[in-house]
Scaffold this motif. Structure first.
Motif, short mmCIF file in Angstrom:
data_model
loop_
_atom_site.label_atom_id
_atom_site.label_comp_id
_atom_site.label_asym_id
_atom_site.label_seq_id
_atom_site.Cartn_x
_atom_site.Cartn_y
_atom_site.Cartn_z
N ALA A 1 0.85 -1.19 0.00
CA ALA A 1 0.00 0.00 0.00
C ALA A 1 0.88 1.24 0.00
O ALA A 1 1.81 1.36 0.81
CB ALA A 1 -0.91 0.00 1.21
N VAL A 2 0.59 2.17 -0.91
CA VAL A 2 1.33 3.42 -1.02
C VAL A 2 0.45 4.54 -0.47
O VAL A 2 -0.73 4.66 -0.84
CB VAL A 2 1.71 3.72 -2.48
N GLU A 3 1.01 5.37 0.43
CA GLU A 3 0.28 6.48 1.01
C GLU A 3 1.24 7.63 1.24
O GLU A 3 2.33 7.43 1.77
CB GLU A 3 -0.38 6.07 2.33
N ARG A 4 0.85 8.84 0.82
CA ARG A 4 1.77 9.97 0.93
C ARG A 4 1.59 10.80 2.20
O ARG A 4 2.45 11.58 2.56
CB ARG A 4 1.66 10.88 -0.28
N ASP A 5 0.44 10.66 2.90
CA ASP A 5 0.19 11.41 4.11
C ASP A 5 0.95 10.75 5.27
O ASP A 5 0.60 9.64 5.68
CB ASP A 5 -1.31 11.45 4.39
N PRO A 6 1.97 11.40 5.83
CA PRO A 6 2.77 10.76 6.90
C PRO A 6 1.94 10.35 8.10
O PRO A 6 2.21 9.30 8.72
CB PRO A 6 3.79 11.84 7.28
N ASP A 7 0.91 11.14 8.45
CA ASP A 7 0.07 10.79 9.59
C ASP A 7 -0.70 9.49 9.32
O ASP A 7 -0.84 8.63 10.21
CB ASP A 7 -0.91 11.91 9.92
N LEU A 8 -1.20 9.35 8.10
CA LEU A 8 -1.94 8.13 7.77
C LEU A 8 -1.00 6.94 7.63
O LEU A 8 -1.39 5.80 7.93
CB LEU A 8 -2.75 8.34 6.50
N VAL A 9 0.22 7.17 7.17
CA VAL A 9 1.21 6.09 7.12
C VAL A 9 1.44 5.54 8.53
O VAL A 9 1.43 4.31 8.75
CB VAL A 9 2.53 6.58 6.50
N SER A 10 1.62 6.42 9.48
CA SER A 10 1.82 5.99 10.87
C SER A 10 0.60 5.24 11.39
O SER A 10 0.72 4.20 12.07
CB SER A 10 2.10 7.20 11.76
N PHE A 11 -0.59 5.75 11.06
CA PHE A 11 -1.82 5.08 11.49
C PHE A 11 -1.92 3.68 10.88
O PHE A 11 -2.25 2.70 11.58
CB PHE A 11 -3.05 5.90 11.11
N LEU A 12 -1.67 3.56 9.59
CA LEU A 12 -1.78 2.26 8.92
C LEU A 12 -0.82 1.25 9.54
O LEU A 12 -1.17 0.07 9.71
CB LEU A 12 -1.48 2.41 7.43
N ARG A 13 0.38 1.70 9.86
CA ARG A 13 1.35 0.78 10.46
C ARG A 13 0.92 0.33 11.86
O ARG A 13 1.23 -0.80 12.26
CB ARG A 13 2.73 1.44 10.48
N ARG A 14 0.18 1.17 12.58
CA ARG A 14 -0.36 0.76 13.88
C ARG A 14 -1.59 -0.13 13.70
O ARG A 14 -1.71 -1.19 14.32
CB ARG A 14 -0.76 1.99 14.71
#
Length: 274
Positions: A69-82
């Protein structure tokens, strides 16, 4: 199939992301459940671009062994990893932080995505040359141009270019009410199945540039379009192309030409005009 995560709950846990990214999250469970079914066949490794809060990601993990999954929003990247920590730990999910226009993409089997509309054209035409099955969400107007037939008002460069790589089908229109927040436009899901075109071109890049050039003069005759767009197509001798082409073809308009006739004309142009 295991119970899927609720899209509204995902948004609640993630927050709204960065407002500068103009995000519209798909929240209609019925649409989310249907999108992966438009992918025909079985695939081990799926690519998703614009993962957002992970509602579609969750469904794709039920469909394939691995998802990137590719995501450019750093906040959402952190959320997805959690949120998907177990899948990340199990090497079933990789999350790439960055803009899909220019990040390195993995070797994937197929791509299913609700594309970020602001970059959908660039991303689609990055994916198409990979010649992999694609199921992509676009703005409805863009989707209609992708699948358009010669002679229709929507037919243009996008139609010819997409059709060069794949058979394009509009499989579902999606109302703005399916998103939160609602976009100003309707959306549509397009299935793009790789195909070998029924014509040959000697130089693919030249062919695509030539198509792009002629569609800037879509309502002119092909004769005048060739003459008027040499600076775009890179022709050094457009008159030689006009002299070599069939009179019937020269009298038609680019918006009426099927892809095979563009290919015929592009080969003439490459042989006589470059």
């Amino acid at each position: 199939m295991p119970t899927q995560r609720d899209p509204d709950a995902l948004i609640s846990r993630a927050g709204r992301g960065n407002p500068d990214f103009d995000q519209h999250f798909l929240v209609d469970d019925r649409v989310l459940d249907r999108i992966p079914t438009y992918l025909e066949g079985e695939y081990d490794h799926l690519l998703e671009i614009g993962a957002g809060t992970g509602a579609l990601t969750d469904r794709l993990l039920s469909r394939a062994e691995r998802v990137t999954a590719v995501e450019r929003d750093p906040d959402l990247v952190s959320f997805l990893r959690r949120e998907f920590a177990d899948d990340v730990e199990a090497n079933r999910l990789e999350i790439i932080a960055g803009d899909a226009v220019d990040v390195s993409l993995p070797d994937f089997d197929a791509c299913v995505s609700n594309l970020p509309y602001g970059a959908s054209s660039e991303i689609a035409f990055r994916l198409l040359p990979e010649r992999k099955p694609l199921v992509l969400m676009f703005q409805l107007e863009f989707a209609e141009r992708l699948v358009a037939e010669p002679g229709t008002s929507e037919y243009g460069r996008l139609s010819v270019t997409a059709g060069h790589y794949a058979h394009a089908e509009l499989v579902e229109e999606v109302p703005r009410e399916a998103f939160d927040p609602q976009p100003r436009v309707e959306s549509a899901v397009v299935r793009l199945t790789p195909r070998t075109p029924d014509y040959e071109v000697g130089d693919e890049a030249f062919f695509l540039d030539f198509v792009k050039a002629l569609f800037t003069q879509r309502r002119k005759t092909v004769r005048n379009a060739i003459r008027n767009t040499a600076h775009i197509s890179g022709l050094s001798d457009p008159e030689a192309v006009v002299d070599a082409a069939d009179e019937e073809l020269l009298g038609r308009r680019p918006e009426k030409l099927p892809p095979a006739r563009f290919a015929e004309l592009a080969e003439l142009a490459r042989e006589h005009g470059t």
